[in-house]
Design an enzyme around this catalytic site. Structure first.
Site, PDB file in Angstrom:
ATOM      1  N   ARG A   9     -45.743 -16.604  10.897  1.00  0.00           N
ATOM      2  CA  ARG A   9     -45.258 -15.879  12.121  1.00  0.00           C
ATOM      3  C   ARG A   9     -43.951 -15.938  13.418  1.00  0.00           C
ATOM      4  NH1 ARG A   9     -50.034 -15.725  15.610  1.00  0.00           N
ATOM      5  NH2 ARG A   9     -48.988 -17.416  16.833  1.00  0.00           N
ATOM      6  N   TYR A  37     -36.226   9.516  21.978  1.00  0.00           N
ATOM      7  CA  TYR A  37     -36.709   9.769  20.742  1.00  0.00           C
ATOM      8  C   TYR A  37     -38.599   9.523  21.750  1.00  0.00           C
ATOM      9  CZ  TYR A  37     -39.641   7.786  17.030  1.00  0.00           C
ATOM     10  OH  TYR A  37     -40.796   7.762  16.057  1.00  0.00           O
ATOM     11  N   ASP A  65     -30.855   1.665  22.022  1.00  0.00           N
ATOM     12  CA  ASP A  65     -31.524   2.555  20.520  1.00  0.00           C
ATOM     13  C   ASP A  65     -30.232   3.162  19.571  1.00  0.00           C
ATOM     14  OD1 ASP A  65     -32.400   3.691  18.671  1.00  0.00           O
ATOM     15  OD2 ASP A  65     -34.228   4.597  19.235  1.00  0.00           O
ATOM     16  N   LYS A  84     -34.442   3.377   8.864  1.00  0.00           N
ATOM     17  CA  LYS A  84     -33.406   4.746   9.174  1.00  0.00           C
ATOM     18  C   LYS A  84     -32.597   4.388   8.138  1.00  0.00           C
ATOM     19  CE  LYS A  84     -36.724   6.932  11.619  1.00  0.00           C
ATOM     20  NZ  LYS A  84     -36.644   6.646  12.988  1.00  0.00           N
TER      21      LYS A  84
HETATM   22  C1  LIG Z   1     -37.753   6.333  13.866  1.00  0.00           C
HETATM   23  C2  LIG Z   1     -36.910   6.315  15.190  1.00  0.00           C
HETATM   24  C3  LIG Z   1     -37.745   4.783  16.172  1.00  0.00           C
HETATM   25  C4  LIG Z   1     -38.739   4.599  15.672  1.00  0.00           C
HETATM   26  O1  LIG Z   1     -38.596   3.642  14.136  1.00  0.00           O
HETATM   27  P1  LIG Z   1     -39.664   3.048  13.236  1.00  0.00           P
HETATM   28  O2  LIG Z   1     -39.219   2.655  12.499  1.00  0.00           O
HETATM   29  O3  LIG Z   1     -40.126   4.431  12.497  1.00  0.00           O
HETATM   30  O4  LIG Z   1     -41.167   2.824  14.578  1.00  0.00           O
HETATM   31  C5  LIG Z   1     -36.915   5.185  17.037  1.00  0.00           C
HETATM   32  N1  LIG Z   1     -35.412   5.906  17.500  1.00  0.00           N
HETATM   33  C6  LIG Z   1     -35.245   6.273  16.894  1.00  0.00           C
HETATM   34  C7  LIG Z   1     -33.785   6.964  17.494  1.00  0.00           C
HETATM   35  C8  LIG Z   1     -35.539   6.775  15.815  1.00  0.00           C
HETATM   36  O5  LIG Z   1     -35.136   7.611  14.893  1.00  0.00           O
END
Ligand SMILES: *Cc1c(COP(=O)(O)O)cnc(C)c1O
Length: 404
Positions: A67, A120, A192, A217
């Site tokens: 973990r 988001y 983010d 992504k």
């Molecule tokens: C997809 C996304 C997230 C979340 O990521 P996950 O891996 O799907 O939980 C956060 N911020 C942005 C801008 C995103 O496009």
């Protein structure tokens, strides 16, 4: 292999090729292997005692239990952190877990969090529906506010959460101005940075304290794993690590491996996404059916001047607005596309499209027409443009009702 100090002078493409692997530590393998592990064992009581002694240092990252990580997850964390110019990374099971974990690590009951109104949508849901239950209050700010955010900071504001550009409507925030105001107030800036990745936005050089990536992504890049990463400055690392690991967040070595695999081609992929997306964006701008193209690299797009000043490139995700259309025409357009699939994600090799309904608290979405978000993948861009062209041709009669 070279030390971290010597590698920090490498240009990004060299870093992407060499970070997060060390053949000498792994039987000469070019790639860091997948360490599938929950349980480590110590050779004897002396080795265990030695481990416990070293563990008193918050920067120590030994292997004790799955973990807390393994050599594959550590390699991914180090690669992303070094690429971005942060202190260290923390691998997380998803981008959303990275957002939730980072906020929980630095805010507590009674604190106030300021969040950009174009964030988001699922981050908004966490702030509104989850963190609110634990006494963390959220208000939203206009993404185009810049230094005027000072007027929104409250005595108990602990965090300013930004996402630039917002991944639905693509306003670019003035991160340095926001960071100056936040820091003068004693608040931290969490960003983010999924859209730009460490390659196209150097978060820490612009005042960000904690950079968050949905590695799902572009970092993984192949639409086959869920992954997140939090990168922090040195003073924040021990606290953030302690909280997110206490919450039980970790990702598997297999997914960390896919993250490392993705990093190797991040530079070439992102440059191709950038180039093709710009071609498609310019093409859309010329179309009479299109009211607006929201792409940070296009003059006139909200925050374009800030993008030009602060960012090193643009990725494959942007939005455009078609003139008002009945739902049946929107559906016919989407259904006619052969290369743009409808999918909730982005950042993979494939092109995607989706209709969007922005959620706003303080900056109501008033742009007339139909908003689409588009991810331009790695297909031949002429094929992508031809696909959109035939899609628009199929609904042409809706745009000229006198001929219908
Ligand atoms: C997809 C996304 C997230 C979340 O990521 P996950 O891996 O799907 O939980 C956060 N911020 C942005 C801008 C995103 O496009």
């Amino acid at each position: 292999m070279s030390t971290r100090e010597s590698r920090s002078h490498w240009l990004a493409d060299t870093q992407l090729t060499h970070l997060g692997r060390n053949p000498a530590s792994h039987e000469g393998t070019v790639n860091t292997p997948v360490y599938r592990v929950s349980t480590y064992v110590w050779e004897n009581t002396q080795a265990l005692a030695e481990f416990r002694r070293k563990s008193a240092d918050p920067a120590f990252r030994g292997n004790a239990y799955g973990r807390n990580g393994n050599p594959t997850t550590a390699a991914f964390e180090d690669a992303v952190a070094e690429l971005e110019g942060g202190y260290r990374g923390l691998i997380m099971p998803s981008g959303l877990a990275a957002i939730t974990g980072a906020v929980l690590a630095v805010a507590k009951a009674g604190d106030h969090v300021l969040v950009t109104d174009n964030c988001y949508w699922h981050a908004r849901k966490v702030f509104d529906d989850v963190l609110s239950r634990y006494g963390i209050e959220t208000t939203y700010f206009d993404p185009e506010l810049g230094a005027d955010i000072a007027g929104q900071l409250r005595p108990n504001t602990k965090v300013v959460f930004v996402e630039a550009p917002g991944s639905t409507t693509f306003e670019v925030q003035d991160i340095p101005a926001i960071a100056r105001a936040a820091h003068a107030h004693g608040a931290l800036v969490l960003m983010d940075n999924t859209w730009a990745t460490p390659l196209f936005f150097r978060a820490f050089e612009h005042g960000v304290d904690i950079s968050i990536h949905a590695a799902t992504k572009y970092l993984v890049g192949h639409s086959d794993a869920m992954l997140g990463v939090i990168v922090t400055t040195q003073p924040l690392y021990a606290q953030v690590r302690s909280v997110v690991r206490d919450l039980g967040y970790i990702a598997s070595a297999d997914d960390a491996y896919l993250g490392l695999r993705g990093l190797r081609t991040l530079g070439v992929r992102l440059r191709q996404h950038q180039q093709s997306a710009l071609r498609v964006a310019h093409w859309l701008q010329q179309r009479s059916e299109v009211l607006e193209v929201r792409h940070p690299a296009l003059p006139g797009s909200p925050g374009h001047e800030i993008w030009k000043r602060d960012f090193l490139g643009s990725s494959g995700l942007f939005a455009f607005v078609l003139k008002p259309l009945p739902d049946e025409a929107v559906n016919a357009f989407l259904d006619s596309l052969q290369l743009f699939a409808m999918g909730a994600s982005w950042g993979g090799f494939e092109s995607l499209i989706g209709r969007q309904t922005p959620q706003r608290a303080v900056t109501p979405w008033q742009v007339p027409g139909v908003l689409f978000r588009i991810h331009v993948g790695l297909e031949a861009v002429d094929d992508l443009i031809a696909d959109l062209d035939q899609g628009l041709a199929g609904i042409a009669h809706h745009f000229s009702p006198e001929e219908a």
